[in-house]
Design an enzyme around this catalytic site. Structure first.
Site, PDB file in Angstrom:
ATOM      1  N   ALA A 167       0.848  -1.072  -0.017  1.00 19.64           N
ATOM      2  CA  ALA A 167      -0.008  -0.163  -0.035  1.00 19.64           C
ATOM      3  C   ALA A 167       0.706   1.276  -0.089  1.00 19.64           C
ATOM      4  O   ALA A 167       2.107   1.332   0.384  1.00 19.64           O
ATOM      5  CB  ALA A 167      -0.965  -0.120   1.092  1.00 19.64           C
TER       6      ALA A 167
ATOM      7  N   GLY B  16      -0.373  -5.158   0.738  1.00 18.27           N
ATOM      8  CA  GLY B  16      -1.566  -5.312   0.043  1.00 18.27           C
ATOM      9  C   GLY B  16      -1.407  -5.846  -1.263  1.00 18.27           C
ATOM     10  O   GLY B  16      -2.383  -6.558  -1.756  1.00 18.27           O
TER      11      GLY B  16
ATOM     12  N   GLU C  87      -2.066  -9.379  -0.742  1.00 14.53           N
ATOM     13  CA  GLU C  87      -3.585  -9.309  -0.390  1.00 14.53           C
ATOM     14  C   GLU C  87      -4.658  -9.470  -1.678  1.00 14.53           C
ATOM     15  O   GLU C  87      -5.572 -10.006  -1.651  1.00 14.53           O
ATOM     16  CB  GLU C  87      -3.965  -8.229   0.480  1.00 14.53           C
ATOM     17  CG  GLU C  87      -3.258  -8.595   2.180  1.00 14.53           C
ATOM     18  CD  GLU C  87      -3.686  -7.740   2.956  1.00 14.53           C
ATOM     19  OE1 GLU C  87      -4.145  -7.613   4.085  1.00 14.53           O
ATOM     20  OE2 GLU C  87      -3.393  -6.385   2.512  1.00 14.53           O
TER      21      GLU C  87
ATOM     22  N   GLU D 118       3.817  -6.109   7.167  1.00 17.66           N
ATOM     23  CA  GLU D 118       2.904  -5.191   8.048  1.00 17.66           C
ATOM     24  C   GLU D 118       3.640  -5.056   9.486  1.00 17.66           C
ATOM     25  O   GLU D 118       3.673  -3.678   9.936  1.00 17.66           O
ATOM     26  CB  GLU D 118       1.566  -5.095   8.098  1.00 17.66           C
ATOM     27  CG  GLU D 118       0.839  -4.939   6.680  1.00 17.66           C
ATOM     28  CD  GLU D 118       0.855  -6.059   5.828  1.00 17.66           C
ATOM     29  OE1 GLU D 118       0.365  -6.096   4.542  1.00 17.66           O
ATOM     30  OE2 GLU D 118       1.438  -7.043   5.903  1.00 17.66           O
TER      31      GLU D 118
END
Length: 294
Positions: A102, A145, A148, A168
């Site tokens: 992200a 992300g 994901e 993360e």
């Protein structure tokens, strides 16, 4: 959800790139009409133009996932779902990075009340809600992300240089777009826990062995192989493909007996479709079926 900002050379490079908001023009081909966008390239692939193609195109930022990029991905999915010719969708990035995480710059100053009240990242689930099958063609980094959204797809093909991970914890947070849930279901609790708690990465070969990805290819073949598989899927009944996808996804939510009951009901429902009758009739007549998606 977030890119790793570590002390390694890659971490330092990713930190710099994730802090850079890059706006790149692209040609979005939709029903033979070109339009302008910022973060993704869309097209239709295959001999019959029946494969929707979405390419993340924020390469100088290693395809860092920002709100604008995810909005364009969502819009592209909406368009391909409405397109009756498209039977399968391929999502990819670049050779170096599928998506390295992200955009940290976009989220670093947000407060709890803002992200909680606004259900921050909830719009990312659009990929998981797509009724048409989606294949992720992953080369390079699929971290945070990026990992994901790859897991939100139905099939993952990986290039030999692909790396998967949920780093993360190095940013003082946890995966927020399904990483703790989908990774655990894909590769098991122990391995998922190890990756999430250590921020370690999984190679393409390890990912294939663990069941996270279906196949591994040379980097320059990953996207073409995904399109080839997508063409095969798109050649079948689209309504039946959607039913298959719904039944398989239900297996993650239901007990075995509930899942078997659900599968039987979906199987029964195919007998209300013209494509089921055509498929069985064509088999009996030893000919190729002509599906009408009804």
């Amino acid at each position: 959800m977030a890119s790793k900002l570590g002390r390694t050379i890659f971490g330092q490079f990713l930190h710099r790139s994730a802090q850079t908001n890059v706006i790149l023009p692209f040609q979005c081909i939709k029903r033979c009409m070109a339009t302008e966008g910022q973060y993704v390239i869309t097209d239709k692939k295959g001999e019959k133009q029946n494969v929707g193609f979405i390419q993340l195109n924020r390469r100088k930022a290693l395809n860092a996932l920002c709100d604008g990029l995810m909005k364009e991905v969502s819009d592209a999915l909406d368009a391909f779902e409405k397109d009756k010719d498209v039977g399968c969708i391929v999502l990819t990035g670049g050779d170096k990075a599928f998506a390295a995480g992200a955009d940290i710059k976009e989220m670093k100053d947000r407060e709890f009340a803002e992200v909680y009240s606004g259900s921050f990242l909830s719009n990312w689930d659009r990929l998981a809600r797509c009724k048409k099958p989606v294949i992720a063609a992953v080369n390079g980094y699929a971290l945070g992300g990026g990992c994901e959204i790859a897991m939100m797809c139905d099939i993952i093909y990986a290039g030999e240089n692909a790396q998967f991970g949920q780093p993360e914890i190095t940013l003082g947070t946890i995966p927020g777009a399904g990483g703790t849930q989908r990774l655990c279901k894909a590769i098991g609790k122990s391995k998922a826990m190890e990756l999430i708690l250590t921020a370690d990465r999984m190679t393409a070969q390890e990912a294939e062995k663990s069941g996270l990805v279906s196949k591994v290819f040379p980097i320059d073949q990953t996207v073409n192989e995904a399109i080839k598989t997508a063409e095969k899927i798109a050649g079948f009944s689209k309504i039946t493909s959607a039913m298959c996808k719904e039944a398989v996804n239900a297996a993650y939510e239901l007990s075995l007996q509930e899942g078997l009951h659900f599968e039987k009901r979906i199987f029964h429902a195919t007998f209300a479709t013209a494509d089921r009758k055509e498929g069985m009739t064509a088999f009996s007549e030893k000919r190729k079926p002509t599906f009408t998606d009804n």
